[in-house]
Design a protein around this motif. Sequence first.
Motif: not given
Length: 441
Positions: A19-20, A23, A147, A162-163, A167, A196, A199
Amino acid sequence: MSQLTRGMVFAQAWPIILGQALVPLVGVVDATVIGRTGDAAALAGVALGVTTVNLIFWAFGFLRMGVTGLTAQALGAGDGEELRALLVRALFLGLGLGVALLLVSPAIVPLALSLMHVPAPAADAAYGFTTARFYGAPAALGFYVLNGWLLGLGRTRLALACQIVFNGVNITLDVLLVGALGLGARGAGIGTSLAEWVALAIGLWAARRVLGPGWWRIERRMVFDPRAFRRLLAINADIMIRTVALLLLFTWFARAGARLGTVPLAANHVLMLFVSMSAFVLDGFAFTAEARVGAAIGAGSRAGMLRAARLTGEFSLVGALLFAAGIAVTGPWLIPLVTRDPAVQAQAIALLPYCALVPLLGMPSWLLDGIFIGATQGATLRNAAIVTLGLYLATDMILRGQGEAGVWIALLASYLYRAAALGVALPRLVGRVGASPARYG
């Protein structure tokens, strides 16, 4: 509370790592879609807009960090009612701050862009993109809360889902609004803002999946309990100061490179891509430490906290060693893929040994951040960041005569300063675990 194993740590960490890694795609997608239009001014405007929005929005990253620690502690204490009340309480705060940010954006956006020294040809694109991104401010800050709550519960796969949705929607809308409808930089900003909001909706769905239907129906006295609300505000305020101090540190680092000229500035930017990559991955274990340490504190288990710190530390150390070796070995081949300028390539390769040390020297501070966030020790994090900033600025000024090497030595020293400042406070934190009810903020 079952004993933590290495398998459990890795199972919780890998979705965070993935997930990171996703980002940074937000800015990459916006820039790529605009870049393919061939409009250089629009691309420059979007690049500056992305930087501006990231700086402003991430100043509110405390919403993610503060909620993670509080959630983990409530989970460890077996307080299901507080888990629900905390989520609703934090969402009120996040959405409220997001609405306030949107309302003041007509004043913030021009001021922020003026500080970025936007070139005249890119001004319209930068303003249109940045203004449009603020339409998503309430959703972005609300999603920070969701989150953080999911990470605090250890539901990292839901957080990853969710991420991924965010995206995917972002890419689809950017292609539609910019590529098909020709809305340019403003269209890219609108697409990301809409993503967003999607999300946020997916995050609320994830909360319903965890808590069941009607999870938001909680007595007002629990949601707005003065003591709980003051604790949430105090922790978040401390973490916000900590985040701003660290943002100022890295902004000063960028200015230090700019002071030496265009080539050092560009070389530093290239090398910071390696630093960011290693930090994003190793944050997966720091985030796991947040949840596991918080849960152990909530359960009043000193042994559980120490085991969580040790196991996440083992993974962090191995990861830091691998990244340090990887940067040192592959850097000379990867740098030419990022920049074609021979002078920038030569400068970046010359400074590569300093860059390769960042994962090793930065890892202890990143892991300790996770431990203290999980323990909701906002004041300790705040004080450590302020001390680190002051010592870093002094070190940078002392080493100015050393040129670019001095700039990087000062940055490396800042990681040691932060680890030392947090490390000094660690024995006191450990001594308090289990000595009183799980309320450490």
